[in-house]
Design an enzyme around this catalytic site. Structure first.
Site: not given
Ligand SMILES: [Zn+2]
Length: 134
Positions: A23, A68, A123
């Protein structure tokens, strides 16, 4: 107590500073936010509230802030480069985890006047983070 849930979908990029695993790398997610609104009593139309009102308020916020976009901790070292490249990003006081994004969406809807029970952010298909205040 009545509960209704509206799903909203969006995408973002991020990375988690100081994370020991993958991550820490630049990467992105295509997520589902499940927004649950509560009411002790139904309105005149027999509803908690209109699903489209939740969608409109949530999507306006998400489109402006999260969708985005590239979400970073404010001390992330890549920020000067993104500024130089005139790339879009959002710097947060917190690490840009699913937990924090769920809290941000919760607080937006609460401020907008919804009686929010919880916001959970999927997620991945198997990993969900939820924020609630009671
Ligand atoms: Zn991630």
């Amino acid at each position: 107590m009545y509960l209704i849930t509206k799903e909203v979908y969006f995408c973002y990029g991020h990375r988690l500073m100081n994370h020991k695993g993958k991550c820490r790398n630049l990467h992105g997610h295509s997520v589902k936010a499940c927004i649950t609104i509560k009411a002790d009593q139904l309105n005149e139309q027999g509803m908690v509230c209109d699903f489209s009102d939740i969608k409109e308020s949530a999507e306006k916020y998400i489109n402006e802030q999260l969708d985005h976009n590239f979400l970073l901790h404010k001390e992330d070292a890549i920020i000067p480069f993104l500024e130089q490249q005139q790339e879009r990003f959002l710097a947060l006081d917190d690490h840009p985890t699913a937990e924090i994004l769920a809290k941000m969406i919760f607080q937006h809807l609460k401020t907008a006047g919804f009686q929010v029970d919880q916001v959970s952010l999927w997620e991945t298909a198997s990993a969900n983070a939820c924020y609630r205040e009671n």
